[in-house]
Design an enzyme around this catalytic site. Sequence first.
Site, mmCIF file in Angstrom:
data_model
loop_
_atom_site.group_PDB
_atom_site.id
_atom_site.type_symbol
_atom_site.label_atom_id
_atom_site.label_comp_id
_atom_site.label_asym_id
_atom_site.label_seq_id
_atom_site.Cartn_x
_atom_site.Cartn_y
_atom_site.Cartn_z
ATOM 1 N N GLY A 186 25.812 41.523 46.089
ATOM 2 C CA GLY A 186 26.537 41.284 47.340
ATOM 3 C C GLY A 186 25.745 41.779 48.540
ATOM 4 O O GLY A 186 24.671 42.374 48.411
ATOM 5 N N LEU A 223 26.356 44.220 50.734
ATOM 6 C CA LEU A 223 26.156 45.666 50.752
ATOM 7 C C LEU A 223 25.482 46.139 49.469
ATOM 8 O O LEU A 223 24.602 47.009 49.497
ATOM 9 C CB LEU A 223 27.514 46.371 50.926
ATOM 10 C CG LEU A 223 27.483 47.895 50.961
ATOM 11 C CD1 LEU A 223 26.611 48.404 52.109
ATOM 12 C CD2 LEU A 223 28.900 48.453 51.080
ATOM 13 N N ASP A 272 31.904 41.792 34.668
ATOM 14 C CA ASP A 272 33.068 41.345 35.433
ATOM 15 C C ASP A 272 33.982 42.560 35.536
ATOM 16 O O ASP A 272 34.535 43.011 34.522
ATOM 17 C CB ASP A 272 33.750 40.185 34.686
ATOM 18 C CG ASP A 272 35.013 39.708 35.395
ATOM 19 O OD1 ASP A 272 35.520 40.432 36.268
ATOM 20 O OD2 ASP A 272 35.492 38.615 35.058
ATOM 21 N N VAL A 273 34.132 43.085 36.722
ATOM 22 C CA VAL A 273 34.859 44.355 36.871
ATOM 23 C C VAL A 273 36.351 44.235 36.566
ATOM 24 O O VAL A 273 37.034 45.252 36.440
ATOM 25 C CB VAL A 273 34.669 44.987 38.277
ATOM 26 C CG1 VAL A 273 33.270 45.535 38.445
ATOM 27 C CG2 VAL A 273 35.037 44.014 39.390
ATOM 28 N N ALA A 278 33.967 42.955 45.548
ATOM 29 C CA ALA A 278 35.195 42.702 46.307
ATOM 30 C C ALA A 278 35.521 41.222 46.266
ATOM 31 O O ALA A 278 34.637 40.379 46.073
ATOM 32 C CB ALA A 278 35.030 43.129 47.768
ATOM 33 N N TYR A 279 36.804 40.930 46.436
ATOM 34 C CA TYR A 279 37.243 39.584 46.755
ATOM 35 C C TYR A 279 37.503 39.610 48.258
ATOM 36 O O TYR A 279 38.460 40.223 48.723
ATOM 37 C CB TYR A 279 38.509 39.218 45.974
ATOM 38 C CG TYR A 279 39.018 37.836 46.311
ATOM 39 C CD1 TYR A 279 38.501 36.712 45.670
ATOM 40 C CD2 TYR A 279 39.995 37.645 47.283
ATOM 41 C CE1 TYR A 279 38.953 35.434 45.991
ATOM 42 C CE2 TYR A 279 40.450 36.376 47.612
ATOM 43 C CZ TYR A 279 39.923 35.282 46.964
ATOM 44 O OH TYR A 279 40.364 34.012 47.282
ATOM 45 N N TYR A 281 45.031 40.193 51.276
ATOM 46 C CA TYR A 281 43.716 40.855 51.179
ATOM 47 C C TYR A 281 43.837 42.329 51.577
ATOM 48 O O TYR A 281 43.380 43.227 50.864
ATOM 49 C CB TYR A 281 42.714 40.145 52.091
ATOM 50 C CG TYR A 281 41.444 40.935 52.349
ATOM 51 C CD1 TYR A 281 40.430 40.996 51.398
ATOM 52 C CD2 TYR A 281 41.272 41.644 53.551
ATOM 53 C CE1 TYR A 281 39.280 41.752 51.628
ATOM 54 C CE2 TYR A 281 40.130 42.386 53.789
ATOM 55 C CZ TYR A 281 39.134 42.435 52.827
ATOM 56 O OH TYR A 281 38.005 43.178 53.061
ATOM 57 N N LYS A 311 43.272 45.693 49.266
ATOM 58 C CA LYS A 311 42.244 46.705 49.570
ATOM 59 C C LYS A 311 42.882 48.096 49.695
ATOM 60 O O LYS A 311 42.297 49.091 49.289
ATOM 61 C CB LYS A 311 41.485 46.348 50.853
ATOM 62 C CG LYS A 311 40.603 45.110 50.745
ATOM 63 C CD LYS A 311 39.443 45.257 49.770
ATOM 64 C CE LYS A 311 38.382 46.233 50.218
ATOM 65 N NZ LYS A 311 37.251 46.308 49.254
HETATM 66 N N1 LIG Z 1 31.941 41.786 54.685
HETATM 67 C C1 LIG Z 1 32.674 42.441 55.574
HETATM 68 O O1 LIG Z 1 32.670 42.167 56.780
HETATM 69 C C2 LIG Z 1 33.566 43.571 55.106
HETATM 70 C C3 LIG Z 1 34.510 44.095 56.012
HETATM 71 C C4 LIG Z 1 35.313 45.159 55.594
HETATM 72 C C5 LIG Z 1 35.154 45.688 54.316
HETATM 73 N N2 LIG Z 1 34.224 45.147 53.465
HETATM 74 C C6 LIG Z 1 34.110 45.744 52.127
HETATM 75 O O2 LIG Z 1 32.759 46.159 51.934
HETATM 76 C C7 LIG Z 1 32.417 46.017 50.550
HETATM 77 C C8 LIG Z 1 31.155 45.188 50.413
HETATM 78 O O3 LIG Z 1 31.393 43.891 50.987
HETATM 79 P P1 LIG Z 1 30.271 42.754 51.014
HETATM 80 O O4 LIG Z 1 30.348 42.074 52.337
HETATM 81 O O5 LIG Z 1 28.972 43.309 50.556
HETATM 82 O O6 LIG Z 1 30.848 41.760 49.925
HETATM 83 P P2 LIG Z 1 30.132 40.491 49.238
HETATM 84 O O7 LIG Z 1 28.836 40.191 49.884
HETATM 85 O O8 LIG Z 1 31.200 39.428 49.175
HETATM 86 O O9 LIG Z 1 29.835 41.020 47.773
HETATM 87 C C9 LIG Z 1 30.857 41.219 46.844
HETATM 88 C C10 LIG Z 1 30.235 41.090 45.494
HETATM 89 O O10 LIG Z 1 31.272 41.312 44.524
HETATM 90 C C11 LIG Z 1 31.037 40.398 43.475
HETATM 91 N N3 LIG Z 1 32.249 40.194 42.678
HETATM 92 C C12 LIG Z 1 33.383 39.557 43.040
HETATM 93 N N4 LIG Z 1 34.243 39.553 42.014
HETATM 94 C C13 LIG Z 1 33.640 40.210 40.992
HETATM 95 C C14 LIG Z 1 34.021 40.536 39.667
HETATM 96 N N5 LIG Z 1 35.217 40.169 39.166
HETATM 97 N N6 LIG Z 1 33.147 41.225 38.888
HETATM 98 C C15 LIG Z 1 31.937 41.587 39.373
HETATM 99 N N7 LIG Z 1 31.507 41.308 40.605
HETATM 100 C C16 LIG Z 1 32.365 40.621 41.413
HETATM 101 C C17 LIG Z 1 30.598 39.134 44.167
HETATM 102 O O11 LIG Z 1 29.969 38.299 43.246
HETATM 103 P P3 LIG Z 1 29.965 36.698 43.508
HETATM 104 O O12 LIG Z 1 29.044 36.494 44.662
HETATM 105 O O13 LIG Z 1 29.475 36.164 42.213
HETATM 106 O O14 LIG Z 1 31.378 36.327 43.834
HETATM 107 C C18 LIG Z 1 29.644 39.687 45.219
HETATM 108 O O15 LIG Z 1 28.339 39.831 44.722
HETATM 109 C C19 LIG Z 1 33.647 45.410 49.881
HETATM 110 O O16 LIG Z 1 34.470 46.421 49.363
HETATM 111 C C20 LIG Z 1 34.376 44.739 51.034
HETATM 112 O O17 LIG Z 1 35.759 44.567 50.813
HETATM 113 C C21 LIG Z 1 33.431 44.118 53.835
#
Ligand SMILES: NC(=O)c1ccc[n+]([C@@H]2O[C@H](COP(=O)([O-])OP(=O)(O)OC[C@H]3O[C@@H](n4cnc5c(N)ncnc54)[C@H](OP(=O)(O)O)[C@@H]3O)[C@@H](O)[C@H]2O)c1
Length: 289
Positions: A12, A14, A38-39, A62-63, A127, A131
């Site tokens: 992902g 982050l 798969d978490v 995350a989803y 969502y 969270k």
């Molecule tokens: N992005 C933002 O602006 C934002 C804002 C607030 C908080 N956050 C939080 O920050 C954290 C990092 O976010 P991010 O933007 O880096 O998210 P991201 O780019 O969407 O990455 C999430 C990763 O989780 C993986 N994933 C989803 N379901 C899974 C499962 N069942 N088993 C294993 N892996 C799974 C995804 O894989 P796939 O690609 O294969 O689906 C993806 O690689 C998360 O907790 C998010 O909620 C993010």
Amino acid sequence: MSMQVLVVGAAGQLGAEIVRACSGAGHAVTAVTRRELDVTKHADVLALVAAARPDAIVNCTAYNDVDGAEDQHAHALDVNAFAVRSLARAAHDAGATLVHYSTDFVFDGDGSEPYTEDDRPAPQSVYASSKLLGEWFAADAPSHYVLRVESLFGGQAARSSIDRIIDAILAGREARVFVDRVVSPTYVEDCAGATLELLRARPPVGLYHCVNSGHTTWYDLAREIARQAGIEATLVPVPVASVTLKARRPRFCALSNDKLRRAGVTMPTWQDAIRRYLDRRLGTAGSRG
Ligand SMILES: NC(=O)c1ccc[n+]([C@@H]2O[C@H](COP(=O)([O-])OP(=O)(O)OC[C@H]3O[C@@H](n4cnc5c(N)ncnc54)[C@H](OP(=O)(O)O)[C@@H]3O)[C@@H](O)[C@H]2O)c1
């Protein structure tokens, strides 16, 4: 001291940065993507963590589809909440510290001062609720850091909302940006740095806001990007109320970093983060104001 760090969700935005930062700091990293784990599979989580024997588990899964979650309750809860419960159990069994990330969306956004960790959450969407549950489950790990981040940007794939604004400005296209949503953006590099510092310094466990310092509207953020890039951009101010979105977005979501700062981690300002990120994207370090 070198640690054994297990990063889940390593592909992902982050996750990839956490892996890079951990390796750069000399830690032994086990990086797993959805393909390896798969978490949402409880037994698989317990087995993988037991085999990896980590000092720290950093959960970057995350989803994140805020509107999609309105139709996918079970899936959002599975990934954002129940999987965190599995990771907390696994962390407990392994004697590992669990690092988990949450979001500004746990607040309703009706405030006017930056939210602190003591402010009452009031999630307004599926969502956001999923969270918040994840935060609570993460706290079941005896050693845990739950870090609320917001509007993440700076991942290698450059697909964040901020990247889309940068893309439009650099291409000379019009950028439509919310004029009345307030955020504290988070550069993944700074979030990864803070994560490592917490794992090194070990302040009291618990919940911390971990965003770049300060806050801005999306419109002023876009203006600052254009200013720093030296481009006269066409920015269209968009009121949140004029857009129909499935899930309600909090309007004011500035987060206060004070608790993190008192714990010894000072986050750079969002303007400084944008400057470093533009330098990285444009390869122009030191040449802009
Ligand atoms: N992005 C933002 O602006 C934002 C804002 C607030 C908080 N956050 C939080 O920050 C954290 C990092 O976010 P991010 O933007 O880096 O998210 P991201 O780019 O969407 O990455 C999430 C990763 O989780 C993986 N994933 C989803 N379901 C899974 C499962 N069942 N088993 C294993 N892996 C799974 C995804 O894989 P796939 O690609 O294969 O689906 C993806 O690689 C998360 O907790 C998010 O909620 C993010």
